[in-house]
Write an enzyme that holds these catalytic residues in place. Structure first.
Site, PDB file in Angstrom:
ATOM      1  N   ARG A   1      -8.506  -0.403   5.051  1.00 50.43           N
ATOM      2  CA  ARG A   1      -7.233   0.606   4.293  1.00 50.43           C
ATOM      3  C   ARG A   1      -5.897   0.022   4.151  1.00 50.43           C
ATOM      4  O   ARG A   1      -5.111   0.284   3.202  1.00 50.43           O
ATOM      5  CB  ARG A   1      -7.169   1.709   5.373  1.00 50.43           C
ATOM      6  CG  ARG A   1      -8.368   2.545   5.570  1.00 50.43           C
ATOM      7  CD  ARG A   1      -8.044   3.714   6.585  1.00 50.43           C
ATOM      8  NE  ARG A   1      -7.049   4.573   5.837  1.00 50.43           N
ATOM      9  CZ  ARG A   1      -6.654   5.655   6.362  1.00 50.43           C
ATOM     10  NH1 ARG A   1      -6.763   6.021   7.589  1.00 50.43           N
ATOM     11  NH2 ARG A   1      -5.485   6.496   5.757  1.00 50.43           N
TER      12      ARG A   1
ATOM     13  N   LYS B   1       0.813  -1.209   0.018  1.00 49.12           N
ATOM     14  CA  LYS B   1       0.127   0.019  -0.032  1.00 49.12           C
ATOM     15  C   LYS B   1       0.966   1.226   0.043  1.00 49.12           C
ATOM     16  O   LYS B   1       0.790   2.127  -0.875  1.00 49.12           O
ATOM     17  CB  LYS B   1      -0.945  -0.011   1.212  1.00 49.12           C
ATOM     18  CG  LYS B   1      -1.470   1.411   1.608  1.00 49.12           C
ATOM     19  CD  LYS B   1      -2.280   1.342   2.761  1.00 49.12           C
ATOM     20  CE  LYS B   1      -1.606   1.422   3.999  1.00 49.12           C
ATOM     21  NZ  LYS B   1      -1.247   3.047   4.591  1.00 49.12           N
ATOM     22  N   ASN B   2       1.820   1.331   0.852  1.00 49.56           N
ATOM     23  CA  ASN B   2       2.706   2.444   1.128  1.00 49.56           C
ATOM     24  C   ASN B   2       3.580   2.712   0.017  1.00 49.56           C
ATOM     25  O   ASN B   2       4.182   3.711  -0.044  1.00 49.56           O
ATOM     26  CB  ASN B   2       3.424   2.537   2.536  1.00 49.56           C
ATOM     27  CG  ASN B   2       2.227   2.707   3.440  1.00 49.56           C
ATOM     28  OD1 ASN B   2       1.154   3.093   3.580  1.00 49.56           O
ATOM     29  ND2 ASN B   2       2.743   2.480   4.711  1.00 49.56           N
TER      30      ASN B   2
ATOM     31  N   ASP C   1       5.170   0.600  12.169  1.00 51.79           N
ATOM     32  CA  ASP C   1       3.820  -0.076  11.692  1.00 51.79           C
ATOM     33  C   ASP C   1       3.741  -1.613  12.074  1.00 51.79           C
ATOM     34  O   ASP C   1       2.851  -2.125  11.690  1.00 51.79           O
ATOM     35  CB  ASP C   1       3.814   0.045  10.076  1.00 51.79           C
ATOM     36  CG  ASP C   1       3.500   1.566   9.579  1.00 51.79           C
ATOM     37  OD1 ASP C   1       3.481   2.196  10.492  1.00 51.79           O
ATOM     38  OD2 ASP C   1       3.865   1.633   8.593  1.00 51.79           O
TER      39      ASP C   1
ATOM     40  N   ARG D   1       1.254  14.474  13.298  1.00 51.26           N
ATOM     41  CA  ARG D   1       1.594  14.346  11.907  1.00 51.26           C
ATOM     42  C   ARG D   1       1.634  15.586  10.946  1.00 51.26           C
ATOM     43  O   ARG D   1       0.707  15.500  10.072  1.00 51.26           O
ATOM     44  CB  ARG D   1       0.749  13.244  11.199  1.00 51.26           C
ATOM     45  CG  ARG D   1       0.954  12.273  12.069  1.00 51.26           C
ATOM     46  CD  ARG D   1       0.102  10.771  11.383  1.00 51.26           C
ATOM     47  NE  ARG D   1       0.828  10.414  10.325  1.00 51.26           N
ATOM     48  CZ  ARG D   1       0.333   9.199   9.468  1.00 51.26           C
ATOM     49  NH1 ARG D   1      -0.935   9.021   9.860  1.00 51.26           N
ATOM     50  NH2 ARG D   1       0.940   8.859   8.417  1.00 51.26           N
TER      51      ARG D   1
ATOM     52  N   CYS E   1      -4.144  12.573  13.428  1.00 53.08           N
ATOM     53  CA  CYS E   1      -4.925  11.460  13.389  1.00 53.08           C
ATOM     54  C   CYS E   1      -4.604  10.593  14.635  1.00 53.08           C
ATOM     55  O   CYS E   1      -4.006  11.163  15.753  1.00 53.08           O
ATOM     56  CB  CYS E   1      -4.629  10.487  12.261  1.00 53.08           C
ATOM     57  SG  CYS E   1      -2.968   9.763  12.156  1.00 53.08           S
TER      58      CYS E   1
HETATM   59  C1  EPZ Z   1       4.732   6.810   6.247  1.00 54.39           C
HETATM   60  O1  EPZ Z   1       3.790   7.795   6.925  1.00 54.39           O
HETATM   61  C2  EPZ Z   1       3.512   5.604   6.310  1.00 54.39           C
HETATM   62  N1  EPZ Z   1       2.431   5.956   5.238  1.00 54.39           N
HETATM   63  C3  EPZ Z   1       2.949   5.346   7.587  1.00 54.39           C
HETATM   64  O2  EPZ Z   1       2.444   4.050   7.467  1.00 54.39           O
HETATM   65  C4  EPZ Z   1       4.211   4.939   8.688  1.00 54.39           C
HETATM   66  O3  EPZ Z   1       3.648   4.628   9.797  1.00 54.39           O
HETATM   67  C5  EPZ Z   1       5.110   6.044   8.419  1.00 54.39           C
HETATM   68  O4  EPZ Z   1       5.702   6.529   7.048  1.00 54.39           O
HETATM   69  C6  EPZ Z   1       6.481   5.911   9.354  1.00 54.39           C
HETATM   70  O5  EPZ Z   1       7.236   4.647   8.724  1.00 54.39           O
HETATM   71  C7  EPZ Z   1       2.668   6.027   4.171  1.00 54.39           C
HETATM   72  O6  EPZ Z   1       3.490   5.489   3.486  1.00 54.39           O
HETATM   73  C8  EPZ Z   1       1.246   6.358   3.134  1.00 54.39           C
HETATM   74  P1  EPZ Z   1       6.714  10.300   8.233  1.00 54.39           P
HETATM   75  P2  EPZ Z   1       4.346   9.412   6.730  1.00 54.39           P
HETATM   76  O7  EPZ Z   1       6.544  11.525   7.292  1.00 54.39           O
HETATM   77  O8  EPZ Z   1       5.202   9.613   5.568  1.00 54.39           O
HETATM   78  C9  EPZ Z   1       6.708  13.235  11.876  1.00 54.39           C
HETATM   79  C10 EPZ Z   1       0.283   2.662   8.172  1.00 54.39           C
HETATM   80  O9  EPZ Z   1      -0.052   2.079   9.112  1.00 54.39           O
HETATM   81  N2  EPZ Z   1       6.765  14.497  10.535  1.00 54.39           N
HETATM   82  O10 EPZ Z   1       7.882   9.251   8.090  1.00 54.39           O
HETATM   83  O11 EPZ Z   1       3.270  10.149   7.090  1.00 54.39           O
HETATM   84  C11 EPZ Z   1       5.534  12.676  11.779  1.00 54.39           C
HETATM   85  O12 EPZ Z   1       4.560  13.459  12.625  1.00 54.39           O
HETATM   86  C12 EPZ Z   1       0.955   4.033   8.266  1.00 54.39           C
HETATM   87  O13 EPZ Z   1       0.704   2.187   6.913  1.00 54.39           O
HETATM   88  C13 EPZ Z   1       6.939  15.633  10.809  1.00 54.39           C
HETATM   89  O14 EPZ Z   1       7.115  16.115  12.163  1.00 54.39           O
HETATM   90  O15 EPZ Z   1       5.533   9.236   7.919  1.00 54.39           O
HETATM   91  C14 EPZ Z   1       5.941  11.435  12.457  1.00 54.39           C
HETATM   92  O16 EPZ Z   1       5.871  11.568  14.013  1.00 54.39           O
HETATM   93  C15 EPZ Z   1       0.553   5.095   9.071  1.00 54.39           C
HETATM   94  N3  EPZ Z   1       6.833  16.539   9.975  1.00 54.39           N
HETATM   95  C16 EPZ Z   1       7.292  11.303  12.124  1.00 54.39           C
HETATM   96  O17 EPZ Z   1       7.799  12.493  11.291  1.00 54.39           O
HETATM   97  C17 EPZ Z   1       6.709  16.259   8.594  1.00 54.39           C
HETATM   98  O18 EPZ Z   1       6.827  17.110   7.588  1.00 54.39           O
HETATM   99  C18 EPZ Z   1       7.127  10.230  10.818  1.00 54.39           C
HETATM  100  O19 EPZ Z   1       6.472  10.570   9.802  1.00 54.39           O
HETATM  101  C19 EPZ Z   1       6.588  14.990   8.285  1.00 54.39           C
HETATM  102  C20 EPZ Z   1       6.801  14.014   9.361  1.00 54.39           C
END
Ligand code: EPZ
Length: 426
Positions: free
Chosen positions: A406, A30-31, A314, A129, A124
């Site tokens: 999802r 998915k991701n 995850d 996030r 969420c």
């Molecule tokens: C991706 O989310 C995945 N989603 C998530 O999968 C996964 O948990 C996550 O990466 C971490 O591995 C998809 O790929 C669609 P991040 P993403 O940006 O890209 C902070 C699932 O269950 N952050 O690496 O949103 C954020 O708040 C899901 O399939 C900022 O502060 O993750 C978090 O604490 C849920 N500012 C951390 O970084 C930003 O601009 C990691 O977020 C971006 C992120």
């Protein structure tokens, strides 16, 4: 309204206690599929993506592409994306609200049309996030950012390649900036980039489209911008989180699964952790299937989540379910999201012993969990509840299972095929 009610009223019923035995086939990631789908906005030529899982998040991504003006055709697991009318540059609240990954349209739209706007995704269940890292990356390339009434608008006459230093290796920010800089003028270098396999897959697809990206999968990625990109055909990688979920379901139910269509090296840290606690895991010579076998009582093990190649956030919830059943104490530390322990309280309702203190959960193994009515707070928490239900004594009824739809394709059917007593009720 009826669809919404159905979403809330569907439940999963599990009669626990059967060790899982047999063969499970893993779906496409998915991701990985999500950024690849949005990357097609970078070209007007036809793109074909194979091995795309049939999931609600993919439905949302396809609706968003159609809304923006693409023609999207889905047949089995193949999605064909062609140019339709002229592209719109605005992602509406209704679609962004349903799926945070919708923010991944910003990079490609900005790069291709010089303008993009999307509702800012809210927090969420698992954390706040924000997307500040994405936005400061776009600004480095020369975009102006404006936020008004919950909508972020990006404008740039021309994107210029630059050095970008991420404060944190965000997965989404890395994907968004890869896509934007693929059409920027000159060379972009992303430092402290995310290294997840999904990043490599997205970069591979972009390279097939004519981009020039080197170093994806390492901390530094070099992108030489191109004037335009062409259409391409690409097969999405296997879902490593689905793979992990079945590995943990086999361990928790003391079963034996042959898990096929995987990419074993994407699950290295989990495989090592499972071997350390006493599971037997065998990969075939091509790394494309895994046998996961329980043969002796398991030992507890502490884990700390982190960006790839560390233990994936995850998989933290599913690991917690396993630890609740292993004799002894273990500590689970969540270092990515600030609120990703909502499943702990639900597991405790099934008899687990877990104490949460900030970003650490202290688990003391119990002999048995017992079936209960439980609620799902997010996708992976849902997988943790399903594994708990599969091992628990008696009946477990899982509510709010729309989260599971999802991210897990044919979950009940795949589990039933390996002996689980599981069904969805409306
Ligand atoms: C991706 O989310 C995945 N989603 C998530 O999968 C996964 O948990 C996550 O990466 C971490 O591995 C998809 O790929 C669609 P991040 P993403 O940006 O890209 C902070 C699932 O269950 N952050 O690496 O949103 C954020 O708040 C899901 O399939 C900022 O502060 O993750 C978090 O604490 C849920 N500012 C951390 O970084 C930003 O601009 C990691 O977020 C971006 C992120």
């Amino acid at each position: 309204m009826i669809a919404l009610l159905k979403e809330f009223m569907d439940k999963i019923l599990i009669e626990g206690g059967t060790p899982l035995k047999g063969v499970v086939e893993v779906s496409g990631s998915k991701n990985s599929a999500l950024p690849c789908l949005f990357a097609t906005l970078l070209t007007e030529e036809e793109c074909v993506l194979e091995n795309v899982p049939d999931l609600v998040d993919i439905d949302t991504a396809c609706s968003l592409l159609s809304f923006l003006g693409k023609k999207v055709n889905r047949k089995d697991h193949t999605v064909t994306i062609q140019s339709g009318t002229s592209l719109s540059t605005e992602a509406p609240y209704d679609l962004v609200r349903r799926m945070r990954a919708s923010a991944l349209v910003l990079g490609p739209l900005l790069a291709r049309l010089g303008h993009a706007s999307a509702s800012l995704p809210g927090g969420c269940a698992i954390g706040v996030r924000p997307i500040d890292i994405h936005l400061s990356g776009f600004e480095r390339l020369g975009a102006e950012t404006q936020l008004s009434q919950g909508i972020v608008t990006l404008k740039a006459r021309k994107l210029l390649g630059k050095r970008i230093d991420f404060a944190f290796p965000s997965v989404g920010a890395t994907e968004n900036l890869l896509m934007a800089s693929a059409l920027a003028q000159g060379r972009t270098v992303i430092h402290n980039a995310a290294r997840e396999p999904e990043i490599v897959d997205c970069a591979n697809f972009l390279n097939k489209m004519g981009a020039e990206i080197e170093g994806a999968g390492s901390k530094t990625i070099h992108i030489l911008g191109k004037k335009s990109l062409r259409g391409a055909r690409h097969r999405v990688i296997p879902d490593r989180i689905e793979t992990a979920t079945y590995l943990l379901a086999a361990a928790a139910t003391q079963g034996e699964l042959l898990i096929q269509a995987v990419h074993a090296s994407h699950n290295q840290i989990l495989i090592q952790s499972l071997e350390k606690i006493g599971m037997e895991i065998l990969a075939d010579a091509r790394n494309a299937s895994l046998i996961c076998r329980y043969f002796k009582p398991l030992k507890p093990l502490n884990i700390v989540t982190g960006p790839y190649p560390k233990f994936p956030t995850d998989v933290q919830a599913q690991w917690m379910t396993l630890m609740t059943l292993v004799s002894g104490k273990s500590v689970i530390q969540e270092a990515i999201f600030e609120n990703r322990f909502l499943h702990a309280a639900e597991l405790c309702r099934m008899g687990a012993r877990i104490e949460v203190d900030g970003n650490r959960a202290f688990v003391t193994g119990v002999k048995q969990l017992s079936g209960a009515d439980v609620m799902v707070s997010d996708l992976r928490a849902g997988a943790a509840m399903v594994i708990a239900g599969l091992v628990a004594k008696g009946k477990t009824r899982i509510h709010r299972i729309y989260h599971l739809d999802r991210g897990y394709e044919n979950l009940e059917e795949k589990l039933r095929n390996v002996g689980a007593q599981i069904q969805r009720v409306h």
